[in-house]
Structures are given as C-alpha cells and as structure tokens.
Write an enzyme that holds these catalytic residues in place. Structure first.
Site, PDB file in Angstrom:
ATOM      1  N   ASP A 120       0.303  -4.644   0.987  1.00  0.00           N
ATOM      2  CA  ASP A 120       0.839  -4.403   2.325  1.00  0.00           C
ATOM      3  C   ASP A 120       1.523  -5.652   2.891  1.00  0.00           C
ATOM      4  OD1 ASP A 120       1.365  -2.859   4.571  1.00  0.00           O
ATOM      5  OD2 ASP A 120      -0.505  -3.414   5.558  1.00  0.00           O
ATOM      6  N   GLU A 124       1.263   9.480   3.189  1.00  0.00           N
ATOM      7  CA  GLU A 124       1.743   9.339   4.573  1.00  0.00           C
ATOM      8  C   GLU A 124       3.072   8.563   4.642  1.00  0.00           C
ATOM      9  OE1 GLU A 124      -1.582   8.662   3.748  1.00  0.00           O
ATOM     10  OE2 GLU A 124      -2.018  10.707   4.386  1.00  0.00           O
ATOM     11  N   ASN A 125       3.418   7.842   3.583  1.00  0.00           N
ATOM     12  CA  ASN A 125       4.635   7.025   3.633  1.00  0.00           C
ATOM     13  C   ASN A 125       5.919   7.855   3.661  1.00  0.00           C
ATOM     14  OD1 ASN A 125       3.170   4.331   1.648  1.00  0.00           O
ATOM     15  ND2 ASN A 125       3.508   4.384   3.862  1.00  0.00           N
TER      16      ASN A 125
HETATM   17  C1  IPE Z   1      -0.694   1.482   2.860  1.00  0.00           C
HETATM   18  O1  IPE Z   1       0.097   0.709   3.681  1.00  0.00           O
HETATM   19  C2  IPE Z   1       0.125   2.134   1.794  1.00  0.00           C
HETATM   20  C3  IPE Z   1       0.668   1.244   0.778  1.00  0.00           C
HETATM   21  C4  IPE Z   1       0.513  -0.044   0.710  1.00  0.00           C
HETATM   22  C5  IPE Z   1       1.447   1.879  -0.237  1.00  0.00           C
HETATM   23  P1  IPE Z   1       0.741   1.251   5.029  1.00  0.00           P
HETATM   24  O2  IPE Z   1       1.549   0.142   5.569  1.00  0.00           O
HETATM   25  O3  IPE Z   1       1.426   2.543   4.780  1.00  0.00           O
HETATM   26  O4  IPE Z   1      -0.559   1.527   5.908  1.00  0.00           O
HETATM   27  P2  IPE Z   1      -0.704   1.639   7.481  1.00  0.00           P
HETATM   28  O5  IPE Z   1       0.270   2.689   7.928  1.00  0.00           O
HETATM   29  O6  IPE Z   1      -0.384   0.313   8.064  1.00  0.00           O
HETATM   30  O7  IPE Z   1      -2.136   2.014   7.716  1.00  0.00           O
HETATM   31  C1  IPE Z   2       3.826  -2.159   1.983  1.00  0.00           C
HETATM   32  O1  IPE Z   2       4.540  -2.866   2.937  1.00  0.00           O
HETATM   33  C2  IPE Z   2       4.705  -1.265   1.153  1.00  0.00           C
HETATM   34  C3  IPE Z   2       4.481   0.150   1.389  1.00  0.00           C
HETATM   35  C4  IPE Z   2       3.729   0.688   2.293  1.00  0.00           C
HETATM   36  C5  IPE Z   2       5.187   1.060   0.523  1.00  0.00           C
HETATM   37  P1  IPE Z   2       4.959  -2.220   4.320  1.00  0.00           P
HETATM   38  O2  IPE Z   2       6.304  -1.614   4.161  1.00  0.00           O
HETATM   39  O3  IPE Z   2       3.906  -1.335   4.826  1.00  0.00           O
HETATM   40  O4  IPE Z   2       5.075  -3.529   5.205  1.00  0.00           O
HETATM   41  P2  IPE Z   2       4.590  -3.700   6.707  1.00  0.00           P
HETATM   42  O5  IPE Z   2       3.139  -3.309   6.759  1.00  0.00           O
HETATM   43  O6  IPE Z   2       5.453  -2.815   7.537  1.00  0.00           O
HETATM   44  O7  IPE Z   2       4.780  -5.152   6.985  1.00  0.00           O
HETATM   45 MG    MG Z   3       2.257  -1.643   5.962  1.00  0.00          MG
END
Ligand code: IPE
Ligand code: IPE
Ligand code: MG
Length: 249
Positions: A20, A67-68
């Site tokens: 993350d 959820e992404n």
């Molecule tokens: C969790 O990170 C999913 C991955 C790293 C793939 P997110 O960034 O999606 O999680 P939340 O939304 O902050 O909980």
């Molecule tokens: C993790 O980084 C990658 C995925 C969730 C796919 P993020 O894209 O969630 O990065 P932040 O949390 O917004 O910094």
């Molecule tokens: Mg994130």
C-alpha cells in the site's frame, strides 16, 4: 541482502504483504498516481528477490482487491497493465529464472479482462514446476469473497452440514496447500487489513510499516522478519506451555 541477525530456525514459512501507498508516493512527488503503481512494480520485484534470498516458501502479495474496481476507470486500466504487462510478461522470465512459482488468488469473474486471465495462466504454466519461493499474486481478491466462494463450492459438492468444519472449508480456499501466513505486513502506515486473507491470518503476526510501497526493498522485508522473530506466538496456549512444547506446526 544482509540476512545477518535473523535466526535461520525461526524463519516464517509464509509472508503476506499488503502493498500500500503507491498513490501517496506519487502525489508527494507531484506525479500522477499511476507513476506510483509503476514504481510499485519495481518494489515488488525487489521484494520477491528478497523472499527468494531469505528462502521463504511462500510470499503472497495483495495486488488488486475486489473493492479496487471502485477506483477511476483510467487507474484500474493502468493497474491491469502494470500487473499483466509489466509483472507477468516483462518480468516473468526473470522470476522464472529465480525458480519462483507464480500463483494467483482471487475471483476469475467477468470483471477481469480475458487478456489478463490469459497472461495469468501463461505465467502459472511457465513456472509451475519451479520449486523455489511460491509468489502468490492476490488479484481481484477479497477475503470475504474467498470465504463465500469456498462455501459455495462446499454446497455444490453436496457436503452434509455435519461434515462442514474448518478443514473442509480450507480445502475450498483459492490456493490449495498454502499454509497460513506466519507474518502479515502492511506498508504505508495504515493499520487495516482491507479484506486481505481474512480466514488465513487468524494467528498471523501483524507488522505495520511506515514505508510507502514504492520505497519498499528487500531490506524492509528482512526488518519485518526480524520483528517477527522477536514476537512470542502462543496459538491460545500460555507462554510456559510454548516453552515446554515448542511451537505447534
Ligand atoms: C489494499 O489497499 C489493496 C491492495 C493493496 C491491493 P487499499 O489502498 O485498496 O485499501 P484501503 O482502501 O486504503 O483500505
Ligand atoms: C496500493 O497503493 C496499490 C493498490 C491498491 C492497487 P494505493 O494506490 O492504494 O496507494 P495509496 O494508498 O492511495 O497511497
Ligand atoms: Mg491504498
């Protein structure tokens, strides 16, 4: 990598990681979020090398959650490209040469484009006989979805209610033979699970690190393992019993 300071007898068999912080890494540099994902792919390759150097049997990374899909379409498309083109096509030979076996965990539903599924299958096929670290990429993965899918598959098998137990359910999780993670790492200073491996992390040691994922390197993996080795795992017993009996397998 400097593995000094680690106890070879107390290595985790399975490390799972929520990668993350890509977006924040990019934003802090005045770059679009997508650049963070690109840099995150580099970090993953270095972390995978670290896992191989440490001799980990299993290394599981959260690449894309159920959820992404809620993110802007352009970011989702970019992420699919990073995973399927960069990681699974450009890097797969390098991973293969390191003896890495690639697996996937997640739902293969209509939301995953066919070309992505094809790349995933090719990477699995290429590396399936490898005996080094198993790198499981959690893609379109949700812990609740995994449990729901396991229950569906149990029901479809016609299992009697009295035969439903933990062992039976475990047989229907996405990756057969995968031990529960000993160590669960989340980067970026967030203290959440975000629907990762809900069933499997029942007794994992949790390590939260402030580093943003694109800055993560094998040295951070070593640090997390070092912290893990300082924890006392009890599995419901008392500390004294643990000393007498050793750790349960
Ligand atoms: C969790 O990170 C999913 C991955 C790293 C793939 P997110 O960034 O999606 O999680 P939340 O939304 O902050 O909980
Ligand atoms: C993790 O980084 C990658 C995925 C969730 C796919 P993020 O894209 O969630 O990065 P932040 O949390 O917004 O910094
Ligand atoms: Mg994130």
């Amino acid at each position: 990598m400097d593995t000094g300071g680690l106890d070879p007898k107390r290595m985790p068999r399975h490390v799972a990681c929520v990668m993350d912080g890509n977006g924040r890494w990019a934003t802090r540099r005045g770059l679009p979020r997508t650049e963070g994902h690109r840099a995150g792919e580099e970090a993953l390759l270095d972390a995978a090398k670290g896992a191989v150097e440490l001799g980990l049997e299993w290394f599981t990374v959260y690449a894309f959650s159920t959820e992404n899909w809620r993110r802007p379409h352009s970011e989702v498309r970019f992420l699919l490209g990073v995973i399927a083109d960069d990681l699974l096509t450009r890097r797969r030979d390098e991973l293969h040469a390191m003896g890495v076996r690639i697996l996937f965990a997640g739902r293969r539903d209509w939301r995953v484009p066919k070309w992505v599924l094809r790349r995933m299958d090719e990477a699995v096929e290429l590396t399936r006989r490898n005996t080094g670290t198993t790198l499981t990429v959690a893609f379109n993965y949700g812990g609740r979805a995994e449990i729901v899918d396991a229950v569906r598959s149990l029901v479809a098998e016609g299992v009697k209610p009295s035969d439903v137990n933990e062992r039976a359910l475990r047989r229907h999780l996405y990756v057969q033979g995968m031990p529960d993670p000993d160590l669960f790492i989340r980067t970026s200073g967030e203290y959440r699970i975000s629907n990762f491996l809900l069933w499997e992390i029942a007794y994992s040691e949790l390590v939260f690190m402030d580093v943003l994922w694109p800055d993560f390197r094998r040295e951070h993996l070593r640090q997390a393992v070092l912290e893990y080795q300082q924890r006392e795992r009890r599995f419901g017993r008392t500390g004294e019993q643990r000393d007498q009996d050793g750790l349960p397998a």
